[in-house]
Design an enzyme around this catalytic site. Structure first.
Site, PDB file in Angstrom:
ATOM      1  N   CYS A 127       0.763  -1.197  -0.165  1.00 19.24           N
ATOM      2  CA  CYS A 127       0.152  -0.095   0.208  1.00 19.24           C
ATOM      3  C   CYS A 127       0.913   1.428   0.050  1.00 19.24           C
ATOM      4  CB  CYS A 127      -0.950   0.008   1.202  1.00 19.24           C
ATOM      5  SG  CYS A 127      -2.008  -1.573   1.183  1.00 19.24           S
TER       6      CYS A 127
ATOM      7  N   HIS B 201      -3.161   7.196   2.118  1.00 15.38           N
ATOM      8  CA  HIS B 201      -3.667   5.874   1.537  1.00 15.38           C
ATOM      9  C   HIS B 201      -5.045   5.594   2.175  1.00 15.38           C
ATOM     10  CE1 HIS B 201      -3.861   1.888   0.636  1.00 15.38           C
ATOM     11  NE2 HIS B 201      -3.929   1.307   2.174  1.00 15.38           N
TER      12      HIS B 201
ATOM     13  N   ASN C 271     -10.181  -0.240  -0.159  1.00 16.65           N
ATOM     14  CA  ASN C 271      -8.620  -0.058   0.033  1.00 16.65           C
ATOM     15  C   ASN C 271      -8.117  -0.704  -1.444  1.00 16.65           C
ATOM     16  OD1 ASN C 271      -5.955  -0.598   0.404  1.00 16.65           O
ATOM     17  ND2 ASN C 271      -6.265  -1.243   2.504  1.00 16.65           N
TER      18      ASN C 271
END
Length: 325
Positions: free
Chosen positions: A119, A252, A282
């Site tokens: 990520c 993020h 996500n």
């Protein structure tokens, strides 16, 4: 004269198949997995995600995002002289998704490689591209985050399968006489490898271990907020700036609670935080460029704004990039 790099174009792409929480809850119920829209929203802030079709790979998603970014920069694919793709879900073991994307884009000949920092991947890739432009190794870089995380989810585990989605985001970074990327701060600590991982691997034509995502949510949350604050302050210090100089925070897009916690530590109102996690979940390395492109195209982020990008992911990796649009 010192060389800098600036973002001159942004782009993103989400696959057509959109699943709301209600859609996903219904599919999970058929598997005997119980959850609810309320449970998902309260704990994550996620309301929908996009899943790629079975025959669509990360490079396909990245191609659409790349084309949008290159067009926004007023360039042609042949103008690109560096391609970096951040992904944890490449098309195949090798060659890299970047090489496959390069061929689909028609930008053959320039350096092309993947960055794997999960990520945090886009932040890592952006910092690498910036360094290469500053040293003269490239003039126009395409930096892409592309993921098909739906392929590595355990749909019998409600604590993880509701969190992730597929998508891609991209930026074009060009050499400039004026600063665009102001600073970056990257870190990793492998002792946390077990709290977020996909522990399977390929050997002898078979998958060894467990090829689906495993996560200790509480451990990730606790670690994430702390390291993101440190990375943000480090990037600001390198640029000689403070929290008050940040116009927009683009973290993020993992979990609204992590984003809120980070904003509080930076003394920032959520009005200055770009939030897209509710619409695509996500998307790992794709989440920051997806959010950046949304913010640019919606008019939130404008030319001249100071923007802080930051991410945290499996590895454990984390980092921040401070830039002026």
């Amino acid at each position: 004269m010192r060389r800098y790099s600036r973002i001159t174009g942004t782009g993103s792409y989400l696959p057509p198949r959109r699943l709301t929480n209600a859609d996903l809850v219904a599919e999970l119920a058929e598997r005997g997995v119980e959850t609810s829209d309320e449970w998902i929203v309260e704990r994550t802030g996620i309301r929908a995600r996009h899943f790629a079709a079975p025959d669509v790979a990360s490079s396909d998603l990245g191609l659409e995002a790349a084309r949008n970014a290159i067009a926004a920069a007023g360039l042609q694919p042949s103008d690109i002289d560096l391609i970096i793709v951040a992904t944890s879900t490449p098309d195949m073991v090798f060659p890299s998704a970047a090489c496959i994307l390069q061929h689909k884009l028609g930008a053959n000949g320039c350096p092309a490689f993947d960055v794997q920092a999960v990520c945090s991947g886009f932040v890592y890739a952006l910092a690498v591209a910036d360094s290469m432009i500053q040293t003269g190794a490239a003039n126009r870089a395409l930096v892409v985050g592309a993921e098909v995380f739906s392929r590595i989810l355990d749909f019998n585990d409600r604590t993880t399968c509701v969190l992730f989605g597929d998508g891609a985001g991209a930026v074009v970074l060009e050499a400039s006489e004026t600063p665009g990327i102001l600073s970056s701060d990257l870190h990793a600590d492998g002792k946390y490898v077990d709290i977020l991982c996909v522990p399977g691997n390929v050997s002898g034509g078979s998958v060894l271990g467990d090829p689906v995502l495993k996560m200790d949510g509480q451990a990730v949350f606790k670690l994430a907020v702390g390291v993101l604050e440190k990375a943000a302050h480090a990037a600001l210090a390198k640029a000689g700036l403070t929290e008050a100089d940040i116009d927009w925070l683009i973290p993020h897009q993992a979990n609204i609670r992590i984003m809120q916690g980070t904003a509080r530590k930076l003394k920032m109102s959520m009005d200055k935080v770009v939030v897209t996690v509710d619409q695509h979940g996500n998307t790992s390395a794709a989440s920051i460029p997806l959010a950046l492109d949304h913010a640019v195209r919606s008019g939130q982020v404008k030319k001249g704004d100071t923007v802080l990008l930051e991410g945290v992911g499996g590895g454990f990796t984390w980092g921040a990039v401070l830039l002026k649009m």
